[in-house]
Design an enzyme around this catalytic site. Structure first.
Site, PDB file in Angstrom:
ATOM      1  N   HIS A  14      -3.918 -30.961  53.970  1.00 53.35           N
ATOM      2  CA  HIS A  14      -2.814 -30.411  53.148  1.00 53.35           C
ATOM      3  C   HIS A  14      -1.599 -30.204  54.054  1.00 53.35           C
ATOM      4  O   HIS A  14      -1.562 -29.269  54.853  1.00 53.35           O
ATOM      5  CB  HIS A  14      -3.217 -29.075  52.513  1.00 53.35           C
ATOM      6  CG  HIS A  14      -2.169 -28.501  51.611  1.00 53.35           C
ATOM      7  ND1 HIS A  14      -2.432 -28.048  50.346  1.00 53.35           N
ATOM      8  CD2 HIS A  14      -0.840 -28.299  51.787  1.00 53.35           C
ATOM      9  CE1 HIS A  14      -1.328 -27.595  49.786  1.00 53.35           C
ATOM     10  NE2 HIS A  14      -0.333 -27.733  50.647  1.00 53.35           N
ATOM     11  N   HIS A  16       2.894 -30.589  54.431  1.00 56.11           N
ATOM     12  CA  HIS A  16       4.245 -30.893  53.934  1.00 56.11           C
ATOM     13  C   HIS A  16       5.033 -31.515  55.074  1.00 56.11           C
ATOM     14  O   HIS A  16       5.313 -30.847  56.074  1.00 56.11           O
ATOM     15  CB  HIS A  16       4.952 -29.617  53.462  1.00 56.11           C
ATOM     16  CG  HIS A  16       4.228 -28.957  52.340  1.00 56.11           C
ATOM     17  ND1 HIS A  16       4.458 -29.271  51.018  1.00 56.11           N
ATOM     18  CD2 HIS A  16       3.236 -28.030  52.345  1.00 56.11           C
ATOM     19  CE1 HIS A  16       3.639 -28.546  50.259  1.00 56.11           C
ATOM     20  NE2 HIS A  16       2.895 -27.802  51.035  1.00 56.11           N
ATOM     21  N   LEU A  17       5.385 -32.791  54.924  1.00 53.67           N
ATOM     22  CA  LEU A  17       6.150 -33.468  55.979  1.00 53.67           C
ATOM     23  C   LEU A  17       7.635 -33.493  55.698  1.00 53.67           C
ATOM     24  O   LEU A  17       8.424 -33.829  56.565  1.00 53.67           O
ATOM     25  CB  LEU A  17       5.667 -34.922  56.130  1.00 53.67           C
ATOM     26  CG  LEU A  17       4.417 -35.165  56.959  1.00 53.67           C
ATOM     27  CD1 LEU A  17       4.067 -36.652  56.940  1.00 53.67           C
ATOM     28  CD2 LEU A  17       4.594 -34.673  58.389  1.00 53.67           C
ATOM     29  N   ARG A  18       8.027 -33.177  54.451  1.00 51.69           N
ATOM     30  CA  ARG A  18       9.444 -33.286  54.044  1.00 51.69           C
ATOM     31  C   ARG A  18       9.886 -34.750  54.140  1.00 51.69           C
ATOM     32  O   ARG A  18       9.078 -35.656  54.138  1.00 51.69           O
ATOM     33  CB  ARG A  18      10.355 -32.365  54.864  1.00 51.69           C
ATOM     34  CG  ARG A  18       9.867 -30.932  55.017  1.00 51.69           C
ATOM     35  CD  ARG A  18       9.592 -30.262  53.688  1.00 51.69           C
ATOM     36  NE  ARG A  18       9.349 -28.822  53.842  1.00 51.69           N
ATOM     37  CZ  ARG A  18       8.638 -28.111  52.984  1.00 51.69           C
ATOM     38  NH1 ARG A  18       8.078 -28.671  51.914  1.00 51.69           N
ATOM     39  NH2 ARG A  18       8.482 -26.815  53.164  1.00 51.69           N
ATOM     40  N   ASN A  42       5.825 -32.830  47.198  1.00 47.11           N
ATOM     41  CA  ASN A  42       6.891 -31.962  46.652  1.00 47.11           C
ATOM     42  C   ASN A  42       8.176 -32.063  47.464  1.00 47.11           C
ATOM     43  O   ASN A  42       8.773 -31.050  47.811  1.00 47.11           O
ATOM     44  CB  ASN A  42       6.412 -30.509  46.563  1.00 47.11           C
ATOM     45  CG  ASN A  42       6.154 -29.880  47.919  1.00 47.11           C
ATOM     46  OD1 ASN A  42       5.814 -30.574  48.878  1.00 47.11           O
ATOM     47  ND2 ASN A  42       6.308 -28.570  48.018  1.00 47.11           N
ATOM     48  N   LYS A 100      -1.695 -34.346  42.914  1.00 47.01           N
ATOM     49  CA  LYS A 100      -1.451 -32.924  43.133  1.00 47.01           C
ATOM     50  C   LYS A 100      -0.955 -32.254  41.869  1.00 47.01           C
ATOM     51  O   LYS A 100       0.020 -32.710  41.254  1.00 47.01           O
ATOM     52  CB  LYS A 100      -0.402 -32.770  44.234  1.00 47.01           C
ATOM     53  CG  LYS A 100       0.029 -31.346  44.506  1.00 47.01           C
ATOM     54  CD  LYS A 100      -1.043 -30.556  45.249  1.00 47.01           C
ATOM     55  CE  LYS A 100      -0.683 -29.085  45.311  1.00 47.01           C
ATOM     56  NZ  LYS A 100      -0.889 -28.489  46.606  1.00 47.01           N
ATOM     57  N   HIS A 137      -2.664 -26.482  43.265  1.00 43.74           N
ATOM     58  CA  HIS A 137      -2.043 -25.231  43.693  1.00 43.74           C
ATOM     59  C   HIS A 137      -2.485 -24.203  42.653  1.00 43.74           C
ATOM     60  O   HIS A 137      -1.951 -24.173  41.549  1.00 43.74           O
ATOM     61  CB  HIS A 137      -0.515 -25.349  43.764  1.00 43.74           C
ATOM     62  CG  HIS A 137       0.128 -24.086  44.268  1.00 43.74           C
ATOM     63  ND1 HIS A 137       0.697 -23.992  45.508  1.00 43.74           N
ATOM     64  CD2 HIS A 137       0.229 -22.855  43.708  1.00 43.74           C
ATOM     65  CE1 HIS A 137       1.135 -22.749  45.702  1.00 43.74           C
ATOM     66  NE2 HIS A 137       0.869 -22.044  44.619  1.00 43.74           N
ATOM     67  N   HIS A 175      -5.462 -24.319  49.697  1.00 46.62           N
ATOM     68  CA  HIS A 175      -5.053 -23.103  50.418  1.00 46.62           C
ATOM     69  C   HIS A 175      -5.520 -21.803  49.756  1.00 46.62           C
ATOM     70  O   HIS A 175      -4.714 -20.971  49.349  1.00 46.62           O
ATOM     71  CB  HIS A 175      -3.542 -23.060  50.656  1.00 46.62           C
ATOM     72  CG  HIS A 175      -2.663 -23.485  49.500  1.00 46.62           C
ATOM     73  ND1 HIS A 175      -2.808 -22.989  48.237  1.00 46.62           N
ATOM     74  CD2 HIS A 175      -1.625 -24.353  49.446  1.00 46.62           C
ATOM     75  CE1 HIS A 175      -1.894 -23.546  47.460  1.00 46.62           C
ATOM     76  NE2 HIS A 175      -1.168 -24.367  48.166  1.00 46.62           N
ATOM     77  N   LEU A 220       3.241 -19.220  50.077  1.00 44.90           N
ATOM     78  CA  LEU A 220       2.525 -19.123  48.803  1.00 44.90           C
ATOM     79  C   LEU A 220       1.297 -20.015  48.842  1.00 44.90           C
ATOM     80  O   LEU A 220       1.383 -21.117  49.375  1.00 44.90           O
ATOM     81  CB  LEU A 220       3.440 -19.551  47.649  1.00 44.90           C
ATOM     82  CG  LEU A 220       4.537 -18.518  47.319  1.00 44.90           C
ATOM     83  CD1 LEU A 220       5.504 -19.075  46.288  1.00 44.90           C
ATOM     84  CD2 LEU A 220       3.927 -17.204  46.810  1.00 44.90           C
ATOM     85  N   ASP A 248      -1.358 -26.597  55.319  1.00 41.51           N
ATOM     86  CA  ASP A 248      -0.223 -26.218  54.460  1.00 41.51           C
ATOM     87  C   ASP A 248       1.014 -25.958  55.315  1.00 41.51           C
ATOM     88  O   ASP A 248       1.860 -25.133  54.953  1.00 41.51           O
ATOM     89  CB  ASP A 248      -0.558 -25.001  53.588  1.00 41.51           C
ATOM     90  CG  ASP A 248       0.463 -24.798  52.468  1.00 41.51           C
ATOM     91  OD1 ASP A 248       1.191 -25.750  52.139  1.00 41.51           O
ATOM     92  OD2 ASP A 248       0.534 -23.671  51.934  1.00 41.51           O
ATOM     93  N   HIS A 252      10.556 -24.742  57.010  1.00 38.04           N
ATOM     94  CA  HIS A 252      11.854 -24.379  56.431  1.00 38.04           C
ATOM     95  C   HIS A 252      12.717 -23.904  57.588  1.00 38.04           C
ATOM     96  O   HIS A 252      12.206 -23.233  58.496  1.00 38.04           O
ATOM     97  CB  HIS A 252      11.709 -23.220  55.422  1.00 38.04           C
ATOM     98  CG  HIS A 252      10.974 -23.580  54.173  1.00 38.04           C
ATOM     99  ND1 HIS A 252      11.563 -24.245  53.126  1.00 38.04           N
ATOM    100  CD2 HIS A 252       9.691 -23.369  53.801  1.00 38.04           C
ATOM    101  CE1 HIS A 252      10.670 -24.419  52.150  1.00 38.04           C
ATOM    102  NE2 HIS A 252       9.523 -23.902  52.538  1.00 38.04           N
ATOM    103  N   ALA A 264       9.391 -19.847  50.607  1.00 41.09           N
ATOM    104  CA  ALA A 264       7.978 -19.681  50.952  1.00 41.09           C
ATOM    105  C   ALA A 264       7.538 -20.850  51.813  1.00 41.09           C
ATOM    106  O   ALA A 264       7.859 -21.993  51.501  1.00 41.09           O
ATOM    107  CB  ALA A 264       7.150 -19.639  49.679  1.00 41.09           C
TER     108      ALA A 264
END
Ligand code: NCD
Ligand code: ZN
Length: 346
Positions: A14, A16-18, A42, A100, A137, A175, A220, A248, A252, A264
């Protein structure tokens, strides 16, 4: 006392690579540790179909540094209008590893998520038929529900029914943060598994309010009470094949976190494997570390285990207070703290 840990190379189930410069800058932190990662869809705009996902995967592959071996496993962002045939085609062509489910407005980048689960039942039927995992999620979005209860209420209102309605669908409860989720997965069918982040094994909700508000501890689902953290630790190190590593990691910028309405997400990628190793050592469970980090995930997904290995050495080091990423500042998880293990790069 062990001073060296060698395990099969792990995967992050899980992440997030952006996109763009941020993706290019954060990717090496993950690729140096993990052979594969389930990449969350996302981004903005979200990757909701096969074409967009192929393009996003190309951008990621182009960013893998020379000499690093890393495979992104892509996910389809489910919306109310997702086409079951597009999902099945993407899976058959090896583009989508999983799909997802974000309840609409549950978290960062979920505005296009699903407003009513019954709207995607035809997609879930198809996924069940082709053995494609559904990643969830698991929080309700009803603002009347206390934020600390949103995961437990999701189990009661949504997940229990989903597990019954789709007895053969592989579901990853992402998560997890509560005793309720840990127990629901532990006692559930073999088709149900969960990922656990480093932060939910290390911190409880006090960390968010220690001496003032701590935006870098906010993610989150939000961290819960100590009793929940302790139960997560128990199941993570239990040896049960239903629980596996998923950071996760959600970068940011400092500006986006330290704000009147901060985002978050915790950037756990830089020292993720060391962070998990510390937990397994504290729980006297280093003999079960490899299963959690490198075996339970691929077995659940039906993918081959990695043959390469990684080695960690016992070596205390202080985590940077701030990292420069894509010309921006990001605070990593464990900022300013000492971690007792270090990944040795060959
Ligand atoms: C994630 C993000 O920033 O994309 N944030 C987070 O707090 N975990 C989204 C998510 O996984 O909920
Ligand atoms: Zn996430």
């Amino acid at each position: 006392m062990t001073d060296i840990i060698t395990i099969r190379r792990p995967d992050d189930w899980h992440l997030h690579l952006r996109d763009g410069d941020m993706m290019r800058s954060v990717l090496p932190f993950t690729a140096r540790q993990f052979a594969r990662a389930i990449v969350m869809p996302n981004v903005s705009p979200p990757v909701t179909d096969v074409q967009k996902t192929i393009a996003y995967r190309e951008r990621i592959l182009d960013a893998v540094p020379e000499g690093m071996d890393f495979t992104p496993l892509m996910t389809c962002y489910l919306t109310d209008t997702t086409d079951p045939d597009d999902v099945a085609r993407g899976h058959a062509e090896g583009v989508f590893t999983a799909a997802k489910l974000y309840p609409a407005h549950a978290t960062t980048g979920s505005a296009h998520g699903v407003t009513d689960i019954s709207a995607i039942y035809p997609v879930l039927e198809k996924m069940q038929a082709i053995a494609m995992p559904l990643l969830i999620h698991g929080e309700v979005t009803d603002s009347h529900v206390d934020i600390f209860d949103r995961e437990s209420v999701f189990i009661e209102r949504t997940l229990s029914k989903l597990v019954c309605d789709f007895p053969a669908l592989k579901i990853v409860f992402e998560h997890i943060t509560t005793r309720n989720a840990a127990d629901f997965v532990m006692t559930g069918p073999d088709t149900l598994a969960a990922t656990i982040t480093p932060q939910h094994l290390h911190i409880n909700r006090n960390a968010i309010f220690a001496g003032g508000i701590r935006p870098h501890m906010y993610c989150l689902p939000i961290a819960k009470r100590e009793e929940h953290r302790l139960r997560l630790r128990e199941v993570a190190v239990s040896g049960s094949p239903k629980f596996f590593l998923g950071t996760d990691s959600a970068p940011h910028t400092v500006g986006a976190k330290e704000s009147a309405c901060g985002c978050a997400g915790i950037f756990g990628a830089p020292y993720a494997i060391e962070s998990y190793a510390a937990v397994f050592e504290e729980e006297n469970a280093l003999d079960r570390f490899q299963a959690f980090a490198s075996e339970n995930g691929p077995r659940f997904y039906g993918l081959p285990l990695n043959e390469a290995t990684i080695t960690l050495r016992r070596q205390s080091h202080r985590v940077e207070e701030i990292l420069e990423v894509a010309g921006e500042k990001i605070v990593p998880f464990h900022a300013g703290e000492a971690i007792g293990w270090r990944l040795i790069l060959e």
